[in-house]
Scaffold this motif. Structure first.
Motif, mmCIF file in Angstrom:
data_model
loop_
_atom_site.group_PDB
_atom_site.id
_atom_site.type_symbol
_atom_site.label_atom_id
_atom_site.label_comp_id
_atom_site.label_asym_id
_atom_site.label_seq_id
_atom_site.Cartn_x
_atom_site.Cartn_y
_atom_site.Cartn_z
ATOM 1 N N ILE A 2 0.866 -1.173 0.000
ATOM 2 C CA ILE A 2 0.000 0.000 0.000
ATOM 3 C C ILE A 2 0.903 1.224 0.000
ATOM 4 N N ASP A 3 0.812 2.019 -1.054
ATOM 5 C CA ASP A 3 1.642 3.217 -1.177
ATOM 6 C C ASP A 3 0.804 4.445 -0.857
ATOM 7 N N LEU A 4 1.421 5.409 -0.190
ATOM 8 C CA LEU A 4 0.749 6.658 0.149
ATOM 9 C C LEU A 4 1.613 7.829 -0.277
ATOM 10 N N SER A 5 1.025 8.743 -1.039
ATOM 11 C CA SER A 5 1.707 9.989 -1.372
ATOM 12 C C SER A 5 0.799 11.151 -0.984
ATOM 13 N N LYS A 6 1.441 12.256 -0.583
ATOM 14 C CA LYS A 6 0.702 13.453 -0.182
ATOM 15 C C LYS A 6 1.249 14.640 -0.951
ATOM 16 N N ALA A 7 0.357 15.362 -1.612
ATOM 17 C CA ALA A 7 0.768 16.538 -2.373
ATOM 18 C C ALA A 7 -0.383 17.530 -2.425
ATOM 19 N N ASP A 8 -0.116 18.749 -1.980
ATOM 20 C CA ASP A 8 -1.114 19.826 -2.033
ATOM 21 C C ASP A 8 -2.417 19.444 -1.339
ATOM 22 N N GLY A 9 -2.303 18.705 -0.252
ATOM 23 C CA GLY A 9 -3.490 18.331 0.508
ATOM 24 C C GLY A 9 -4.190 17.072 0.030
ATOM 25 N N VAL A 10 -3.758 16.524 -1.093
ATOM 26 C CA VAL A 10 -4.377 15.307 -1.629
ATOM 27 C C VAL A 10 -3.571 14.091 -1.174
ATOM 28 N N TRP A 11 -4.239 13.185 -0.501
ATOM 29 C CA TRP A 11 -3.640 11.907 -0.136
ATOM 30 C C TRP A 11 -4.017 10.890 -1.212
ATOM 31 N N THR A 12 -3.013 10.357 -1.896
ATOM 32 C CA THR A 12 -3.271 9.344 -2.924
ATOM 33 C C THR A 12 -2.802 7.994 -2.386
ATOM 34 N N VAL A 13 -3.743 7.089 -2.247
ATOM 35 C CA VAL A 13 -3.484 5.769 -1.688
ATOM 36 C C VAL A 13 -3.551 4.757 -2.832
ATOM 37 N N THR A 14 -2.464 4.023 -3.038
ATOM 38 C CA THR A 14 -2.357 3.122 -4.180
ATOM 39 C C THR A 14 -2.166 1.684 -3.717
ATOM 40 N N ILE A 15 -3.052 0.807 -4.155
ATOM 41 C CA ILE A 15 -2.887 -0.631 -3.915
ATOM 42 C C ILE A 15 -1.861 -1.123 -4.933
ATOM 43 N N LEU A 29 -5.351 -4.587 4.319
ATOM 44 C CA LEU A 29 -6.609 -3.984 4.754
ATOM 45 C C LEU A 29 -6.421 -3.170 6.029
ATOM 46 N N GLN A 30 -5.622 -3.688 6.942
ATOM 47 C CA GLN A 30 -5.352 -2.947 8.166
ATOM 48 C C GLN A 30 -4.581 -1.659 7.875
ATOM 49 N N GLU A 31 -3.652 -1.708 6.924
ATOM 50 C CA GLU A 31 -2.908 -0.506 6.555
ATOM 51 C C GLU A 31 -3.823 0.520 5.885
ATOM 52 N N LEU A 32 -4.701 0.056 5.008
ATOM 53 C CA LEU A 32 -5.668 0.961 4.380
ATOM 54 C C LEU A 32 -6.561 1.618 5.428
ATOM 55 N N THR A 33 -6.994 0.839 6.406
ATOM 56 C CA THR A 33 -7.843 1.371 7.469
ATOM 57 C C THR A 33 -7.085 2.390 8.309
ATOM 58 N N ARG A 34 -5.827 2.091 8.604
ATOM 59 C CA ARG A 34 -5.006 3.019 9.384
ATOM 60 C C ARG A 34 -4.842 4.345 8.651
ATOM 61 N N ILE A 35 -4.591 4.271 7.348
ATOM 62 C CA ILE A 35 -4.425 5.494 6.550
ATOM 63 C C ILE A 35 -5.715 6.293 6.527
ATOM 64 N N ALA A 36 -6.822 5.609 6.260
ATOM 65 C CA ALA A 36 -8.111 6.308 6.192
ATOM 66 C C ALA A 36 -8.455 6.956 7.535
ATOM 67 N N SER A 37 -8.173 6.255 8.615
ATOM 68 C CA SER A 37 -8.483 6.794 9.941
ATOM 69 C C SER A 37 -7.618 8.003 10.288
ATOM 70 N N SER A 38 -6.420 8.056 9.716
ATOM 71 C CA SER A 38 -5.485 9.140 10.052
ATOM 72 C C SER A 38 -5.571 10.326 9.095
ATOM 73 N N ALA A 39 -6.451 10.247 8.099
ATOM 74 C CA ALA A 39 -6.496 11.270 7.050
ATOM 75 C C ALA A 39 -7.436 12.424 7.386
ATOM 76 N N GLN A 40 -7.573 12.738 8.666
ATOM 77 C CA GLN A 40 -8.507 13.780 9.082
ATOM 78 C C GLN A 40 -8.126 15.158 8.540
ATOM 79 N N ASP A 41 -6.849 15.384 8.287
ATOM 80 C CA ASP A 41 -6.399 16.683 7.798
ATOM 81 C C ASP A 41 -6.255 16.734 6.279
ATOM 82 N N ALA A 42 -6.526 15.629 5.616
ATOM 83 C CA ALA A 42 -6.437 15.617 4.155
ATOM 84 C C ALA A 42 -7.528 16.509 3.563
ATOM 85 N N ARG A 43 -7.207 17.185 2.477
ATOM 86 C CA ARG A 43 -8.207 17.986 1.762
ATOM 87 C C ARG A 43 -8.996 17.114 0.780
ATOM 88 N N ALA A 44 -8.376 16.017 0.344
ATOM 89 C CA ALA A 44 -9.036 15.035 -0.509
ATOM 90 C C ALA A 44 -8.258 13.736 -0.392
#
Length: 203
Positions: A2-15, A29-44
């Motif tokens: 699971i790859d995560l990149s952040k740019a200009d407020g956009v969190w892009t999560v790639t399987i 699945l646990q990593e995806l859930t962790r990312i989603a749960s922590s993305a409270q400050d993401a703009r998208a």
């Protein structure tokens, strides 16, 4: 995987498991859930995949060992749906099985022209995840939900667009650019305003 990149407020999560059709293990699945749960400050938040398949659902070996019945699928969907920002599933290919839940939990779904959509859960002897039928029904209606969940039909991108399952068909090389373009106003706006409008649109 699971790859995560952040740019200009956009969190892009790639399987990123293309050699296994991006099938999902418990750890993924646990990593995806962790990312989603922590993305409270993401703009998208944008969900996508590597290769020609967004996700084939559960890893077959882990599914046989109990992953198909794990609550982590529902935990992931709930975490995505609870985000205050705009969430977009940028479906780079076919979406199958339990992976449908994370896409249904997003605000918007984009897909490439050759994508197909199917959820053969009944055929495999399982119930769908608890929130999936209601979300699917809200998008495509009761009869088409039964067509997918009970009739086991594979839905083409063209039909999915007609049904309302996806919101736009994009060529592969424009998929992420289109997603970011749709998110542009949310990136520029006050996050509180975005969250309030999203809440007003909730079903």
């Amino acid at each position: 995987m699971i790859d995560l990149s952040k740019a200009d407020g956009v969190w892009t999560v790639t399987i990123n498991r293309p050699e296994k059709a991006n099938s999902l293990t418990s750890d993924m699945l646990q990593e995806l859930t962790r990312i989603a749960s922590s993305a409270q400050d993401a703009r998208a938040l944008v969900l996508t995949g590597t290769g020609r398949v967004f996700s084939a659902g559960a890893d077959l070996e882990e599914a046989k060992a109990g992953l198909a019945l794990s609550p982590v699928w529902e935990e992931l969907s709930v975490a995505i749906a609870a985000l205050p920002c705009l969430t977009i599933a940028a479906l780079n290919g076919t979406l199958a099985g339990g992976a449908m839940g994370m896409a249904l939990a997003c605000d918007l779904r984009l897909a490439v022209p050759n994508a197909k959509f199917f959820y053969p859960v009944m055929k495999l002897g399982f119930l769908p995840q608890p929130s999936d039928p209601a979300r699917l029904c809200a998008l495509v209606g009761p009869a088409r939900t039964k067509l997918i969940l009970m009739g086991g039909q594979k839905i083409t991108a063209e039909a999915a667009l007609q049904f309302g399952l996806i919101d736009q068909v994009c060529e592969p090389d424009a998929l992420l650019e289109t997603a970011r373009g749709i998110a542009a106003d949310c990136i520029a706006a006050d996050p509180e305003l975005v969250a309030q409008i999203k809440n007003m649109c909730s079903f």
